[in-house]
Each structure stands twice: as structure tokens, then as C-alpha cells.
Design an enzyme around this catalytic site. Structure first.
Site, mmCIF file in Angstrom:
data_model
loop_
_atom_site.group_PDB
_atom_site.id
_atom_site.type_symbol
_atom_site.label_atom_id
_atom_site.label_comp_id
_atom_site.label_asym_id
_atom_site.label_seq_id
_atom_site.Cartn_x
_atom_site.Cartn_y
_atom_site.Cartn_z
ATOM 1 N N LYS A 1 1.031 -47.891 -20.716
ATOM 2 C CA LYS A 1 1.286 -48.547 -21.994
ATOM 3 C C LYS A 1 2.765 -48.514 -22.378
ATOM 4 O O LYS A 1 3.132 -48.861 -23.491
ATOM 5 C CB LYS A 1 0.455 -47.866 -23.092
ATOM 6 C CG LYS A 1 -1.051 -47.897 -22.803
ATOM 7 C CD LYS A 1 -1.805 -47.112 -23.867
ATOM 8 C CE LYS A 1 -3.254 -46.911 -23.456
ATOM 9 N NZ LYS A 1 -3.945 -46.011 -24.411
ATOM 10 N N PRO B 1 -3.062 -51.856 -28.171
ATOM 11 C CA PRO B 1 -2.796 -52.538 -26.897
ATOM 12 C C PRO B 1 -3.009 -51.587 -25.714
ATOM 13 O O PRO B 1 -2.560 -50.448 -25.749
ATOM 14 C CB PRO B 1 -1.322 -52.934 -27.003
ATOM 15 C CG PRO B 1 -0.869 -52.583 -28.365
ATOM 16 C CD PRO B 1 -1.879 -51.698 -28.998
ATOM 17 N N GLU B 2 -3.710 -52.067 -24.696
ATOM 18 C CA GLU B 2 -3.939 -51.248 -23.501
ATOM 19 C C GLU B 2 -2.999 -51.724 -22.390
ATOM 20 O O GLU B 2 -2.213 -52.653 -22.583
ATOM 21 C CB GLU B 2 -5.420 -51.329 -23.108
ATOM 22 C CG GLU B 2 -6.301 -50.961 -24.304
ATOM 23 C CD GLU B 2 -7.732 -50.585 -23.975
ATOM 24 O OE1 GLU B 2 -8.054 -50.380 -22.789
ATOM 25 O OE2 GLU B 2 -8.541 -50.488 -24.919
#
Ligand SMILES: [Zn+2]
Length: 277
Positions: A55, A2-3
């Protein structure tokens, strides 16, 4: 992985589900947190806010306590209507927050810790983060200052992934942003001009903001109208300029897209050798 846009989207969904709603149950099913007594420590406290920086995600409770999470490669946040089936096995849940309407679950979370608000302000891992590319207070000057203070011999593709320079960019956006700015990810960051370094974030930021708002997979390339209607297309394949497209023709110039591992972590970098000479 996930960014930043995915994490900001999760923060938005968690905010909607938690702020203003009573938490009727808080559970930490994973044995690692069995002795942390979070249910007792957080009992009766409302969630006052949920925010993200790069993040990192923060669930802030009344009384100066904050849950800090980082999903790394494997974790995810899920928000489900009560009674609905979760998208991952309950065995993989590390944290469950229940309101009257929703189950909010963190799965496979490698970083999940309860800390005081003041520690979130002084913790070196957090204070060392660069400006958040999609943060409200993103500062181009702060980004340039950090980039210029970094090892200038590193490739710009590697420097962009260093969260101390810029928080929120991950491997997909790194490749896409360098393509959109016409900058080779292999050029040393010292050879990339200020204008070029800024162009990279100015290309990525609006697309990441859309993604943070809508959620879902990363979309940096949209096919021409009608071009691909009715065809079944793997979402990641059709929604990027270069990421995941090694060997396929560049969408601008038809040169085959290349891929090679970059940096100490050998992260896959995709680029067009003609458009990004
Ligand atoms: Zn090209």
C-alpha cells in the site's frame, strides 16, 4: 481503505502522467508541509519512475529523492486533465504536481514524506514489509516464511492483514480470498496448512492484478451472464462473494453470510460458516 491493487493502479496512472513529462509546478498547499521547501528541493528534477510496494507508493525523482506516500483510510491520488474539476476540494490537497497536460494531486494524505533513495532502502517501516502479493517479484516461499515466523495463534484473517507477512492485502481482499480458498478466517494461522495458505494468495493474486490494471472497485465475483443486466446494483454488493454481504445468502450454498470484528483493530471479517467451516 485503498488496498494494494488500488495503489498499484494509482502508481500506473502517475507513471503515465509524470515520467517523460516536465513538471511545471509543484505545490504543497497543506500547512504541514509549508516549511519543507519541496518546491525548491525538487525544482528542475524530472520524475524517473513511480512504483508501489503493497500500500506504499513512491514517486522517484532524479537525484536520489523520493516522495513516499501511504493513503491509510482517507487519502487518494487523483490525475486530472488541466482545467478539469478535481474530485475533492482543493483545500484537501496536500501535494499538487502539474505538467503541461495534467494535475496530479494527493488529497488527505496522512503519510507524505520526501526521503533519499537510500533511506527508502533502510527505513525499518519499509524494509519490514512482507512480499507484495501483486509485485513482479512476489515469492510464495518468502510469504510462507514470514507467516510461519508470526504469532501462530492469531486467526489467519488477522495474519493476512499484517503487512509484515504479506503486503497489499486489505480488509476486502482478506475476506474474499479466504472464501475463495475455502478457509475460515478464524482458524489460527498455525492450523492452516502451507497448501491452504498458498491457495489464499493464489486466489487473490490474479484478481488483484486485474484490478490493479483496470482500477475501479474491487471485483471478485461476477454474476452469471445476463443475470443482472439492466438492474441497478450497488457495485460493492454485486461484486463480492462475502464482503459487505452479512445476512445475505451465500452465493454458493445459500447459508447466511456472517460478519464479526477480528484482531486488535476489530476489522470486519465476512465469511460463510458452511463453505469455510
Ligand atoms: Zn457458503
Amino acid at each position: 481503505m485503498p488496498e494494494g491493487d488500488t495503489i498499484h493502479h494509482a502508481a500506473k496512472r502517475l507513471r503515465e502522467a509524470l515520467v517523460g513529462h516536465d513538471i511545471v509546478e509543484l505545490a504543497t498547499p497543506h500547512p504541514r508541509h509549508g516549511r519543507d521547501r519541496w518546491p525548491q528541493r525538487l525544482s528542475g528534477r524530472a520524475v524517473s519512475g513511480v512504483d508501489a510496494h503493497g500500500k506504499h507508493l513512491f514517486v522517484r525523482f532524479e537525484g536520489e529523492l523520493t516522495l513516499h506516500s501511504h493513503l491509510r483510510m482517507t487519502g487518494m491520488w487523483g490525475v486530472y486533465r488541466r482545467g478539469r474539476r478535481w474530485s475533492r476540494s482543493p483545500h484537501r490537497a496536500w501535494l499538487v504536481l502539474r505538467t503541461g497536460q495534467r494535475d496530479i494531486v494527493q488529497f488527505d494524505g496522512p503519510v507524505l514524506e520526501l526521503m533519499t533513495d537510500s533511506r527508502t532502502r533502510f527505513d525499518q517501516r519499509l524494509t519490514g514489509l512482507g512480499p507484495d502479493i501483486i509485485g513482479d517479484d512476489f515469492s510464495e516461499r518468502a510469504y510462507l516464511r514470514r507467516l510461519r515466523g508470526d504469532d501462530l495463534t492469531r486467526g489467519i484473517g488477522e495474519a493476512l492483514l499484517d503487512q509484515r507477512n504479506l503486503a497489499g492485502i486489505g480488509n476486502v481482499w482478506k475476506s474474499e480470498a479466504c472464501f475463495l480458498a475455502g478457509v475460515s478466517p478464524w482458524r489460527s494461522s498455525g492450523d492452516v496448512s502451507d497448501d491452504e495458505a498458498l491457495e489464499i494468495v493464489r486466489e487473490a493474486r490474479p484478481l488483484m492484478l486485474i484490478s490493479a490494471e483496470r482500477g475501479g472497485h474491487i471485483v471478485s465475483y461476477r454474476p452469471q451472464r445476463n443475470a443482472s443486466r439492466r438492474r441497478r446494483i450497488a457495485p460493492e454488493e454485486e461484486s463480492t462473494w462475502v464482503y459487505g454481504r452479512a445476512g445475505r445468502p451465500c452465493r454458493r450454498c445459500a447459508t447466511p453470510i456472517r460478519v464479526r470484528g477480528q484482531g486488535d483493530d476489530n476489522r470486519a471479517t465476512f465469511w460463510c460458516p458452511a463453505c469455510q467451516a
